[in-house]
Design a protein around this motif. Structure first.
Motif, PDB file in Angstrom:
ATOM      1  N   ALA A  13       5.624   6.350 -11.455  1.00  0.00           N
ATOM      2  CA  ALA A  13       5.005   5.494 -10.437  1.00  0.00           C
ATOM      3  C   ALA A  13       4.422   4.245 -11.094  1.00  0.00           C
ATOM      4  O   ALA A  13       4.438   3.153 -10.519  1.00  0.00           O
ATOM      5  CB  ALA A  13       3.912   6.269  -9.706  1.00  0.00           C
ATOM      6  N   GLU A  14       3.885   4.416 -12.309  1.00  0.00           N
ATOM      7  CA  GLU A  14       3.382   3.280 -13.098  1.00  0.00           C
ATOM      8  C   GLU A  14       4.144   3.289 -14.419  1.00  0.00           C
ATOM      9  O   GLU A  14       3.687   3.861 -15.416  1.00  0.00           O
ATOM     10  CB  GLU A  14       1.883   3.425 -13.323  1.00  0.00           C
ATOM     11  CG  GLU A  14       1.088   3.352 -12.034  1.00  0.00           C
ATOM     12  CD  GLU A  14      -0.413   3.462 -12.258  1.00  0.00           C
ATOM     13  OE1 GLU A  14      -0.829   3.929 -13.344  1.00  0.00           O
ATOM     14  OE2 GLU A  14      -1.161   3.085 -11.336  1.00  0.00           O
ATOM     15  N   PRO A  70       9.239  12.716 -12.983  1.00  0.00           N
ATOM     16  CA  PRO A  70       8.804  11.607 -12.129  1.00  0.00           C
ATOM     17  C   PRO A  70       9.958  11.006 -11.326  1.00  0.00           C
ATOM     18  O   PRO A  70      11.097  10.954 -11.800  1.00  0.00           O
ATOM     19  CB  PRO A  70       8.251  10.570 -13.115  1.00  0.00           C
ATOM     20  CG  PRO A  70       8.110  11.248 -14.426  1.00  0.00           C
ATOM     21  CD  PRO A  70       8.989  12.462 -14.414  1.00  0.00           C
ATOM     22  N   ALA A 127      10.213   7.638  -8.415  1.00  0.00           N
ATOM     23  CA  ALA A 127       9.400   6.596  -7.777  1.00  0.00           C
ATOM     24  C   ALA A 127      10.300   5.551  -7.151  1.00  0.00           C
ATOM     25  O   ALA A 127      11.468   5.418  -7.514  1.00  0.00           O
ATOM     26  CB  ALA A 127       8.483   5.943  -8.816  1.00  0.00           C
ATOM     27  N   HIS A 174      10.623   1.487  -6.504  1.00  0.00           N
ATOM     28  CA  HIS A 174      10.109   0.217  -7.044  1.00  0.00           C
ATOM     29  C   HIS A 174      10.893  -0.954  -6.467  1.00  0.00           C
ATOM     30  O   HIS A 174      12.083  -0.802  -6.140  1.00  0.00           O
ATOM     31  CB  HIS A 174      10.286   0.168  -8.572  1.00  0.00           C
ATOM     32  CG  HIS A 174       9.539   1.220  -9.319  1.00  0.00           C
ATOM     33  ND1 HIS A 174       8.190   1.465  -9.131  1.00  0.00           N
ATOM     34  CD2 HIS A 174       9.954   2.103 -10.264  1.00  0.00           C
ATOM     35  CE1 HIS A 174       7.814   2.454  -9.942  1.00  0.00           C
ATOM     36  NE2 HIS A 174       8.855   2.856 -10.633  1.00  0.00           N
ATOM     37  N   ARG A 178       1.736  -0.349 -11.408  1.00  0.00           N
ATOM     38  CA  ARG A 178       2.748  -0.185 -10.345  1.00  0.00           C
ATOM     39  C   ARG A 178       3.486  -1.522 -10.190  1.00  0.00           C
ATOM     40  O   ARG A 178       2.842  -2.565 -10.001  1.00  0.00           O
ATOM     41  CB  ARG A 178       2.024   0.183  -9.044  1.00  0.00           C
ATOM     42  CG  ARG A 178       2.918   0.393  -7.863  1.00  0.00           C
ATOM     43  CD  ARG A 178       2.101   0.885  -6.674  1.00  0.00           C
ATOM     44  NE  ARG A 178       1.727   2.284  -6.827  1.00  0.00           N
ATOM     45  CZ  ARG A 178       2.534   3.315  -6.550  1.00  0.00           C
ATOM     46  NH1 ARG A 178       3.751   3.095  -6.102  1.00  0.00           N
ATOM     47  NH2 ARG A 178       2.117   4.549  -6.705  1.00  0.00           N
TER      48      ARG A 178
END
Ligand code: SIN
Length: 275
Positions: free
Chosen positions: A108-109, A178, A180, A182, A273
């Motif tokens: 996520a980051e 992970p 995510a 983006h 992020r």
């Protein structure tokens, strides 16, 4: 050493800078730190030579730039979980980073930067290729920029990390990785420049776009970012350090030196992020 001795030499017009006149075994003067940071975010990757430093010093250098993070699929060095061991020899079945990617973009980051020091290098081979995602974005036509603006993509660590684990026989049963979403085009938080932020290692699909179109757009971008015009290639020596900014650079580690040995430690600095 003080700010008077630091030198910066561009590697190629698009990317990279070799920094001389600094000893990373000592704490950098604030003025030197500012110049190193500026070179990192503007050139995308910076290189240092002859840095025979301890792992503790490498971590302290990384900590000047932010918190250090452990890798989601690598146990790390004994007693230093945030230090990733980069190693290949005659028994290896794979090496880290053998495809174009931005480190752990599935988080996520995703990490802001990665600092790799090699202490064993093959006589030839084992170079790392770096590509500027500033240059890759700048080279897009206005039409393509408009198409990509506002699109987001899924980055999933599962397929890649599970494939690695299968290959090396590591049991990851029950483990989650992970994943995510983006922006396809992100804005670098320091320079304000736009970069392409999809990569063939982790990006699986564009969100809200039919599969055939998503596959075609991503195939174009995965190829586009590898244009040699956007690249530099780093020839390692013992105690060289490369520090890359994952927000504006992709890299690719070449494994052309089997069965020889290449070893080092990587520390990874927390990012933000993407926006
Ligand atoms: C990586 O961190 O992706 C590996 C880079 C390298 O070994 O050159």
């Amino acid at each position: 050493m003080s700010g008077n001795t630091l030198t910066i030499r561009e590697t190629t017009p698009a990317i990279g800078a070799e920094i001389g006149g600094v000893d990373l075994g000592a704490t950098l003067a604030d003025e030197d730190f500012a110049r190193v940071h500026e070179a990192l975010v503007t050139r995308g990757v910076i290189f240092f030579r002859d840095q025979d430093i301890s792992v503790e010093r490498q971590k302290e250098f990384g900590l000047r730039f932010g918190e250090l993070v452990a890798h989601p699929n690598d146990p790390g060095l004994d007693g230093h979980p945030e230090v990733m061991i980069i190693h290949a020899d005659e028994t290896s079945k794979r090496v880290a980073g053998e495809r174009w990617h931005s480190d752990v973009s599935c988080a996520a980051e995703p990490p802001m930067g990665s600092i790799l020091r090699l202490f064993t290098v093959p006589d030839s081979g084992g170079d790392t290729l770096f590509a500027s995602m500033y240059a890759a974005y700048d080279a897009l036509s206005d039409r393509m920029r408009s198409l990509l603006a506002g699109l987001t993509a899924v980055h999933d660590g599962g397929p890649y990390y599970r494939g690695v684990n299968r290959l090396i026989g590591r049991d990851d049963g029950g483990r989650t990785y992970p994943r995510a979403e983006h922006p396809v085009i992100r804005t670098h938080p320091v320079t304000g420049r736009k970069t392409i932020f999809v990569n063939e290692m982790f990006t699986t699909h564009l969100v809200g776009v039919p599969t055939a179109e998503s596959d075609a757009i991503l195939a174009f971008l995965f190829r586009h970012v590898t244009n040699p015009q956007f690249q530099c290639r780093f020839r390692w020596a013992e105690n060289s350090i490369a520090f890359w900014d994952n927000r504006c650079v992709q890299h690719h580690a070449l494994w052309d030196y089997f069965p020889h040995t290449r070893s080092g430690y990587r520390v990874t600095v927390r990012g933000e992020r993407p926006e």
